[in-house]
Design a protein around this motif. Structure first.
Motif, PDB file in Angstrom:
ATOM      1  N   PRO A  36       0.782  -1.236   0.000  1.00  0.00           N
ATOM      2  CA  PRO A  36       0.000   0.000   0.000  1.00  0.00           C
ATOM      3  C   PRO A  36       0.816   1.290   0.000  1.00  0.00           C
ATOM      4  CG  PRO A  36      -0.005  -0.974   2.170  1.00  0.00           C
ATOM      5  CD  PRO A  36       0.684  -1.956   1.260  1.00  0.00           C
ATOM      6  N   ASP A  37       2.113   1.186   0.236  1.00  0.00           N
ATOM      7  CA  ASP A  37       2.948   2.387   0.341  1.00  0.00           C
ATOM      8  C   ASP A  37       3.990   2.482  -0.761  1.00  0.00           C
ATOM      9  OD1 ASP A  37       1.604   3.112   2.699  1.00  0.00           O
ATOM     10  OD2 ASP A  37       2.893   1.799   3.880  1.00  0.00           O
ATOM     11  N   HIS A  38       3.741   1.848  -1.871  1.00  0.00           N
ATOM     12  CA  HIS A  38       4.717   1.824  -2.964  1.00  0.00           C
ATOM     13  C   HIS A  38       4.458   2.949  -3.957  1.00  0.00           C
ATOM     14  CE1 HIS A  38       7.091   0.325  -6.345  1.00  0.00           C
ATOM     15  NE2 HIS A  38       7.736  -0.391  -5.445  1.00  0.00           N
ATOM     16  N   SER A  39       5.520   3.468  -4.531  1.00  0.00           N
ATOM     17  CA  SER A  39       5.409   4.575  -5.486  1.00  0.00           C
ATOM     18  C   SER A  39       4.640   4.185  -6.750  1.00  0.00           C
ATOM     19  CB  SER A  39       6.796   5.086  -5.868  1.00  0.00           C
ATOM     20  OG  SER A  39       7.535   4.070  -6.522  1.00  0.00           O
ATOM     21  N   GLN A  40       4.525   2.904  -7.032  1.00  0.00           N
ATOM     22  CA  GLN A  40       3.782   2.431  -8.200  1.00  0.00           C
ATOM     23  C   GLN A  40       2.312   2.873  -8.127  1.00  0.00           C
ATOM     24  OE1 GLN A  40       5.247   0.810 -10.728  1.00  0.00           O
ATOM     25  NE2 GLN A  40       3.355   0.638 -11.897  1.00  0.00           N
ATOM     26  N   LEU A  41       1.831   3.165  -6.944  1.00  0.00           N
ATOM     27  CA  LEU A  41       0.436   3.569  -6.762  1.00  0.00           C
ATOM     28  C   LEU A  41       0.174   5.027  -7.145  1.00  0.00           C
ATOM     29  CD1 LEU A  41      -0.060   1.762  -3.394  1.00  0.00           C
ATOM     30  CD2 LEU A  41      -1.370   1.316  -5.452  1.00  0.00           C
ATOM     31  N   ILE A  42       1.212   5.822  -7.267  1.00  0.00           N
ATOM     32  CA  ILE A  42       1.011   7.253  -7.499  1.00  0.00           C
ATOM     33  C   ILE A  42       0.231   7.523  -8.782  1.00  0.00           C
ATOM     34  CG2 ILE A  42       2.191   9.437  -7.964  1.00  0.00           C
ATOM     35  CD1 ILE A  42       4.363   8.511  -5.945  1.00  0.00           C
ATOM     36  N   LYS A  43       0.601   6.895  -9.870  1.00  0.00           N
ATOM     37  CA  LYS A  43      -0.056   7.180 -11.153  1.00  0.00           C
ATOM     38  C   LYS A  43      -1.554   6.831 -11.141  1.00  0.00           C
ATOM     39  CE  LYS A  43       0.643   6.750 -16.104  1.00  0.00           C
ATOM     40  NZ  LYS A  43       1.516   6.249 -17.155  1.00  0.00           N
ATOM     41  N   PRO A  44      -1.949   5.623 -10.705  1.00  0.00           N
ATOM     42  CA  PRO A  44      -3.390   5.352 -10.673  1.00  0.00           C
ATOM     43  C   PRO A  44      -4.127   6.214  -9.644  1.00  0.00           C
ATOM     44  CG  PRO A  44      -2.188   3.464  -9.810  1.00  0.00           C
ATOM     45  CD  PRO A  44      -1.179   4.411 -10.375  1.00  0.00           C
ATOM     46  N   LEU A  45      -3.454   6.579  -8.566  1.00  0.00           N
ATOM     47  CA  LEU A  45      -4.101   7.446  -7.585  1.00  0.00           C
ATOM     48  C   LEU A  45      -4.342   8.843  -8.157  1.00  0.00           C
ATOM     49  CD1 LEU A  45      -2.284   6.366  -4.299  1.00  0.00           C
ATOM     50  CD2 LEU A  45      -4.714   6.059  -4.833  1.00  0.00           C
ATOM     51  N   GLU A  65      -5.475  12.798  -2.813  1.00  0.00           N
ATOM     52  CA  GLU A  65      -4.300  13.647  -3.038  1.00  0.00           C
ATOM     53  C   GLU A  65      -3.397  13.688  -1.812  1.00  0.00           C
ATOM     54  OE1 GLU A  65      -6.241  17.189  -4.380  1.00  0.00           O
ATOM     55  OE2 GLU A  65      -6.291  16.475  -6.465  1.00  0.00           O
ATOM     56  N   ASP A  66      -3.968  13.637  -0.624  1.00  0.00           N
ATOM     57  CA  ASP A  66      -3.155  13.557   0.597  1.00  0.00           C
ATOM     58  C   ASP A  66      -2.340  12.267   0.607  1.00  0.00           C
ATOM     59  OD1 ASP A  66      -4.092  16.000   1.506  1.00  0.00           O
ATOM     60  OD2 ASP A  66      -5.554  15.123   2.897  1.00  0.00           O
ATOM     61  N   ARG A  67      -2.947  11.184   0.176  1.00  0.00           N
ATOM     62  CA  ARG A  67      -2.227   9.904   0.096  1.00  0.00           C
ATOM     63  C   ARG A  67      -1.088   9.999  -0.913  1.00  0.00           C
ATOM     64  NH1 ARG A  67      -4.566   3.893  -1.483  1.00  0.00           N
ATOM     65  NH2 ARG A  67      -2.593   2.819  -1.138  1.00  0.00           N
ATOM     66  N   ILE A  68      -1.342  10.627  -2.040  1.00  0.00           N
ATOM     67  CA  ILE A  68      -0.298  10.816  -3.062  1.00  0.00           C
ATOM     68  C   ILE A  68       0.869  11.607  -2.477  1.00  0.00           C
ATOM     69  CG2 ILE A  68       0.247  11.943  -5.263  1.00  0.00           C
ATOM     70  CD1 ILE A  68      -2.761  11.377  -6.022  1.00  0.00           C
ATOM     71  N   LYS A  69       0.567  12.669  -1.756  1.00  0.00           N
ATOM     72  CA  LYS A  69       1.624  13.485  -1.135  1.00  0.00           C
ATOM     73  C   LYS A  69       2.461  12.645  -0.173  1.00  0.00           C
ATOM     74  CE  LYS A  69      -1.024  17.728  -1.479  1.00  0.00           C
ATOM     75  NZ  LYS A  69      -1.880  18.657  -0.747  1.00  0.00           N
ATOM     76  N   ARG A  70       1.782  11.821   0.638  1.00  0.00           N
ATOM     77  CA  ARG A  70       2.522  10.964   1.581  1.00  0.00           C
ATOM     78  C   ARG A  70       3.429   9.982   0.841  1.00  0.00           C
ATOM     79  NH1 ARG A  70      -2.513  10.849   3.971  1.00  0.00           N
ATOM     80  NH2 ARG A  70      -2.888   8.715   3.282  1.00  0.00           N
ATOM     81  N   LEU A  71       2.916   9.399  -0.245  1.00  0.00           N
ATOM     82  CA  LEU A  71       3.730   8.462  -1.025  1.00  0.00           C
ATOM     83  C   LEU A  71       4.940   9.171  -1.633  1.00  0.00           C
ATOM     84  CD1 LEU A  71       0.989   6.367  -2.839  1.00  0.00           C
ATOM     85  CD2 LEU A  71       2.529   5.589  -1.041  1.00  0.00           C
ATOM     86  N   ARG A  72       4.736  10.385  -2.128  1.00  0.00           N
ATOM     87  CA  ARG A  72       5.853  11.138  -2.719  1.00  0.00           C
ATOM     88  C   ARG A  72       6.908  11.474  -1.677  1.00  0.00           C
ATOM     89  NH1 ARG A  72       2.374  14.866  -6.897  1.00  0.00           N
ATOM     90  NH2 ARG A  72       2.534  13.426  -8.649  1.00  0.00           N
ATOM     91  N   ASP A  74       7.477   9.695   1.022  1.00  0.00           N
ATOM     92  CA  ASP A  74       8.133   8.415   1.309  1.00  0.00           C
ATOM     93  C   ASP A  74       9.170   8.081   0.250  1.00  0.00           C
ATOM     94  OD1 ASP A  74       6.592   8.104   3.557  1.00  0.00           O
ATOM     95  OD2 ASP A  74       5.253   6.597   2.691  1.00  0.00           O
ATOM     96  N   VAL A  75       8.841   8.310  -1.013  1.00  0.00           N
ATOM     97  CA  VAL A  75       9.770   8.028  -2.112  1.00  0.00           C
ATOM     98  C   VAL A  75      10.999   8.912  -1.981  1.00  0.00           C
ATOM     99  CG1 VAL A  75      10.111   8.224  -4.612  1.00  0.00           C
ATOM    100  CG2 VAL A  75       8.036   7.160  -3.710  1.00  0.00           C
ATOM    101  N   ALA A  76      10.783  10.197  -1.714  1.00  0.00           N
ATOM    102  CA  ALA A  76      11.907  11.130  -1.591  1.00  0.00           C
ATOM    103  C   ALA A  76      12.780  10.765  -0.391  1.00  0.00           C
ATOM    104  CB  ALA A  76      11.391  12.567  -1.437  1.00  0.00           C
ATOM    105  N   THR A  77      12.160  10.380   0.714  1.00  0.00           N
ATOM    106  CA  THR A  77      12.913  10.009   1.918  1.00  0.00           C
ATOM    107  C   THR A  77      13.720   8.747   1.676  1.00  0.00           C
ATOM    108  OG1 THR A  77      11.192  10.990   3.289  1.00  0.00           O
ATOM    109  CG2 THR A  77      12.684   9.460   4.358  1.00  0.00           C
ATOM    110  N   LYS A  78      13.111   7.763   1.026  1.00  0.00           N
ATOM    111  CA  LYS A  78      13.817   6.510   0.765  1.00  0.00           C
ATOM    112  C   LYS A  78      14.968   6.722  -0.214  1.00  0.00           C
ATOM    113  CE  LYS A  78       9.887   3.581   1.742  1.00  0.00           C
ATOM    114  NZ  LYS A  78       8.817   2.769   1.185  1.00  0.00           N
TER     115      LYS A  78
END
Length: 86
Positions: A36-45, A65-72, A74-78
């Protein structure tokens, strides 16, 4: 047709409920495969949030959009913690 192409056709024809169903299926499939926390989800979200806005569901779109922001974040932090090639 790919799923994304079919979604675009449904949206163009204003078959929003059909498009929403396919987007939700794509998100669920990606969550099963990647988690549920993978960057692959950003595009469909993003597609989902746009569809929600198009159908007047601002509050739901904001939540996605809040979920998208959190994923982004997470991606930047990782990516900041990954070893760098020298």
């Amino acid at each position: 047709f790919s799923r994304n192409s079919l979604i675009q056709v449904y949206i163009a024809r204003r078959k929003y409920s059909d498009a929403e169903q396919l987007i939700e299926e794509a998100i669920a499939a990606d969550e099963r495969v990647f988690g549920p926390d993978h960057s692959q989800l950003i595009k469909p979200l993003i597609a989902y949030a746009l569809l929600l806005r198009k159908t007047g569901r601002e509050s739901d779109a904001n939540a996605v959009e809040d979920r998208i922001k959190r994923l982004r974040v997470d991606v930047a932090t990782k990516s900041d913690t990954l070893p760098r090639a020298v």
